[in-house]
Design a protein around this motif. Structure first.
Motif, PDB file in Angstrom:
ATOM      1  N   SER A 112       0.854  -1.198   0.036  1.00  0.00           N
ATOM      2  CA  SER A 112       0.027  -0.071  -0.019  1.00  0.00           C
ATOM      3  C   SER A 112       0.974   1.427  -0.007  1.00  0.00           C
ATOM      4  O   SER A 112       2.013   1.081   0.463  1.00  0.00           O
ATOM      5  N   HIS A 139      -0.672   6.816   1.736  1.00  0.00           N
ATOM      6  CA  HIS A 139      -2.021   7.245   1.800  1.00  0.00           C
ATOM      7  C   HIS A 139      -2.956   6.238   2.255  1.00  0.00           C
ATOM      8  O   HIS A 139      -3.831   6.557   3.029  1.00  0.00           O
ATOM      9  N   GLU A 140      -2.953   5.123   1.773  1.00  0.00           N
ATOM     10  CA  GLU A 140      -3.764   4.064   1.985  1.00  0.00           C
ATOM     11  C   GLU A 140      -3.706   3.631   3.350  1.00  0.00           C
ATOM     12  O   GLU A 140      -4.502   3.378   4.135  1.00  0.00           O
ATOM     13  N   ARG A 198      -5.035   6.251   5.820  1.00  0.00           N
ATOM     14  CA  ARG A 198      -6.534   6.248   5.677  1.00  0.00           C
ATOM     15  C   ARG A 198      -6.974   5.197   6.565  1.00  0.00           C
ATOM     16  O   ARG A 198      -7.981   5.164   7.538  1.00  0.00           O
ATOM     17  N   GLU A 199      -6.389   4.081   6.494  1.00  0.00           N
ATOM     18  CA  GLU A 199      -6.869   2.704   7.237  1.00  0.00           C
ATOM     19  C   GLU A 199      -6.457   2.905   8.644  1.00  0.00           C
ATOM     20  O   GLU A 199      -7.435   2.443   9.495  1.00  0.00           O
ATOM     21  N   GLY A 256      -6.263   5.840  10.289  1.00  0.00           N
ATOM     22  CA  GLY A 256      -7.109   7.004  10.828  1.00  0.00           C
ATOM     23  C   GLY A 256      -5.923   8.210  11.214  1.00  0.00           C
ATOM     24  O   GLY A 256      -6.287   9.013  12.221  1.00  0.00           O
ATOM     25  N   HIS A 306      -2.851  10.936   9.802  1.00  0.00           N
ATOM     26  CA  HIS A 306      -2.501  12.030   8.622  1.00  0.00           C
ATOM     27  C   HIS A 306      -1.328  11.246   7.854  1.00  0.00           C
ATOM     28  O   HIS A 306      -0.472  10.718   8.452  1.00  0.00           O
ATOM     29  N   GLU A 307      -1.641  11.580   6.599  1.00  0.00           N
ATOM     30  CA  GLU A 307      -0.763  10.880   5.686  1.00  0.00           C
ATOM     31  C   GLU A 307       0.915  10.889   5.909  1.00  0.00           C
ATOM     32  O   GLU A 307       1.789  10.326   5.612  1.00  0.00           O
TER      33      GLU A 307
END
Length: 91
Positions: A70, A73-74, A77-78, A80, A82-83
């Protein structure tokens, strides 16, 4: 030998350490290099411990284990998060 400073106090110069800029024949550069290497290892180990702790507390290891390959970013997101922080942690 005694010197007088600007406050008119006497200072004994016999106990003054030699200048760091002078030649020190007792200095062992190999020992200093070994010490510097060991200190670097200690600092690296400490940094690694902090990063493992952060990964554990933020569930990043769990998220990484559950996801296929991944992007940051992925993963963010998963998890929760900040990227940017995930990218920094991964980097």
């Amino acid at each position: 030998m005694t010197e007088t400073n600007s406050n008119s106090r006497s200072i004994s110069t016999s106990s003054v350490e030699p200048s760091l800029h002078g030649k020190n024949e007792d200095f062992d550069s190999r020992s200093a290099e070994a010490f510097a290497g060991r200190m670097l290892d200690v600092l690296n180990g400490g940094f690694l411990s902090v990063m493992v702790s952060i990964g554990h507390q933020t569930r990043l290891f769990d998220v990484l284990a559950a996801l296929p390959s991944s992007t940051s970013h992925e993963v963010a997101r998963e998890a929760g998060l900040h990227e940017r922080y995930v990218r920094e942690w991964l980097g």
